[in-house]
Enzyme design. Structure first.
Site, short mmCIF file in Angstrom:
data_model
loop_
_atom_site.label_atom_id
_atom_site.label_comp_id
_atom_site.label_asym_id
_atom_site.label_seq_id
_atom_site.Cartn_x
_atom_site.Cartn_y
_atom_site.Cartn_z
N GLY A 1 0.76 -1.24 0.00
CA GLY A 1 0.00 0.00 0.00
C GLY A 1 0.80 1.30 0.00
O GLY A 1 0.38 2.29 -0.56
N GLY B 1 -4.85 0.51 14.08
CA GLY B 1 -3.57 0.70 14.77
C GLY B 1 -2.87 -0.62 15.08
O GLY B 1 -1.73 -0.62 15.54
N ASP C 1 -5.37 2.55 10.65
CA ASP C 1 -6.81 2.43 10.90
C ASP C 1 -7.03 1.96 12.34
O ASP C 1 -7.10 2.78 13.25
CB ASP C 1 -7.37 1.45 9.85
CG ASP C 1 -8.88 1.32 9.90
OD1 ASP C 1 -9.54 2.15 10.54
OD2 ASP C 1 -9.40 0.36 9.30
N THR D 1 -1.72 -2.98 13.05
CA THR D 1 -0.55 -3.24 12.22
C THR D 1 0.65 -2.46 12.73
O THR D 1 1.75 -3.00 12.88
CB THR D 1 -0.82 -2.84 10.75
OG1 THR D 1 -1.97 -3.53 10.30
CG2 THR D 1 0.36 -3.20 9.86
N ASP E 1 0.94 3.32 4.53
CA ASP E 1 -0.11 3.96 3.72
C ASP E 1 -1.19 4.56 4.61
O ASP E 1 -1.54 5.73 4.49
CB ASP E 1 -0.71 2.97 2.71
CG ASP E 1 -1.20 1.66 3.34
OD1 ASP E 1 -0.98 1.44 4.56
OD2 ASP E 1 -1.79 0.84 2.62
N ASP F 1 -5.58 0.07 -1.88
CA ASP F 1 -6.36 -0.82 -2.73
C ASP F 1 -7.67 -1.26 -2.11
O ASP F 1 -7.90 -1.11 -0.91
CB ASP F 1 -5.56 -2.10 -3.00
CG ASP F 1 -5.55 -3.02 -1.77
OD1 ASP F 1 -5.18 -2.53 -0.68
OD2 ASP F 1 -5.93 -4.19 -1.89
N ARG G 1 -5.05 0.88 -7.03
CA ARG G 1 -3.80 1.42 -6.49
C ARG G 1 -3.21 2.51 -7.37
O ARG G 1 -2.45 3.35 -6.91
CB ARG G 1 -2.75 0.31 -6.35
CG ARG G 1 -3.08 -0.74 -5.31
CD ARG G 1 -1.85 -1.61 -5.07
NE ARG G 1 -2.17 -2.86 -4.40
CZ ARG G 1 -2.28 -3.01 -3.09
NH1 ARG G 1 -2.10 -1.98 -2.30
NH2 ARG G 1 -2.57 -4.19 -2.57
P1 IMP Z 1 -4.77 -1.34 10.82
O1 IMP Z 1 -3.95 -2.45 11.37
O2 IMP Z 1 -6.24 -1.53 11.09
O3 IMP Z 1 -4.29 0.02 11.24
O4 IMP Z 1 -4.74 -1.53 9.27
C1 IMP Z 1 -4.03 -0.85 8.40
C2 IMP Z 1 -4.09 -1.56 7.06
O5 IMP Z 1 -5.45 -1.86 6.65
C3 IMP Z 1 -3.54 -0.64 6.05
O6 IMP Z 1 -2.15 -0.79 5.90
C4 IMP Z 1 -4.34 -0.99 4.81
O7 IMP Z 1 -3.72 -2.05 4.11
C5 IMP Z 1 -5.66 -1.46 5.31
N1 IMP Z 1 -6.67 -0.37 5.30
C6 IMP Z 1 -7.29 0.22 6.36
N2 IMP Z 1 -8.16 1.17 5.97
C7 IMP Z 1 -8.08 1.21 4.62
C8 IMP Z 1 -8.73 2.02 3.61
O8 IMP Z 1 -9.57 2.92 3.88
N3 IMP Z 1 -8.38 1.76 2.32
C9 IMP Z 1 -7.47 0.81 1.97
N4 IMP Z 1 -6.83 0.04 2.87
C10 IMP Z 1 -7.14 0.24 4.19
MG MG Z 2 -4.81 -3.54 1.61
#
Ligand code: IMP
Ligand code: MG
Length: 172
Positions: A35, A97, A95, A99, A92, A151, A157
């Protein structure tokens, strides 16, 4: 949601700030693929503020593979060279948090000199864990967005701007 021109300007600003902050440091930027690939490239390449740092700037990528329950797996190679470096992870979007928290734990184990995080987009409304992000491009509302590397099922992308995608099943 965010135009090409807005992106260009903001990324330029961010790059400048980062280049200033890391001027005397041994910067290792790690782009989290897939991403972040467009953002990562624009931050670090070509006519960017890092031109003056071409010698000390180094980069690595790691590939995130989605697993169940939001856990990501990282490619191995990425961890080897972070010891003693000033590491900046380039994401990228943040969301939940989860990851970022996972990456932080993994990378801290490699004993970098310092560790910071940069994300193009921050979607704070759905946080499940408290995180500190050092550099944020744009804070956005709770919408599913695509483009500029982001994506949906590996599509969109290549859009040169950030767009909202309606009616998305997020667990897809
Ligand atoms: P987290 O662990 O929930 O913070 O997830 C982050 C990952 O979810 C990002 O690196 C993206 O790959 C994916 N993601 C979260 N929200 C979106 C979005 O609105 N569009 C695309 N990918 C997203
Ligand atoms: Mg993704």
């Amino acid at each position: 949601m965010i135009t090409q021109e807005e992106m260009r300007k903001r990324i330029q600003e961010l790059g400048l700030r980062i280049a200033q902050d890391y001027q005397e440091k041994d910067l290792l930027m790690i782009g989290v693929l897939k991403g972040a690939f467009v953002f990562f490239f624009r931050l670090g390449a070509g006519r960017s503020p890092f031109r003056s740092m071409l010698i000390s700037w180094s980069f690595q990528v790691m590939v995130k593979r989605k697993k169940a329950a939001g856990r990501s797996r990282l490619s191995r190679i990425s961890h080897k060279i972070s010891k003693g470096k000033d590491v900046l992870v380039v994401e990228d979007i943040v969301d939940s948090g989860l990851t970022l928290t996972f990456l932080k734990k993994k990378l801290m184990a490699r004993k970098p000199k310092s560790l910071r995080f940069c994300t193009l987009l921050d979607k704070p409304q759905r946080r499940k864990t408290e995180v500190t992000i050092d550099y944020v491009g744009f804070t956005i509302p709770n919408k599913y967005v695509v483009g500029y590397g982001l994506d949906y099922e590996n599509k969109y992308r290549n859009l040169p701007y950030i767009a909202v995608l309606e009616n998305v099943r997020e667990d897809a």
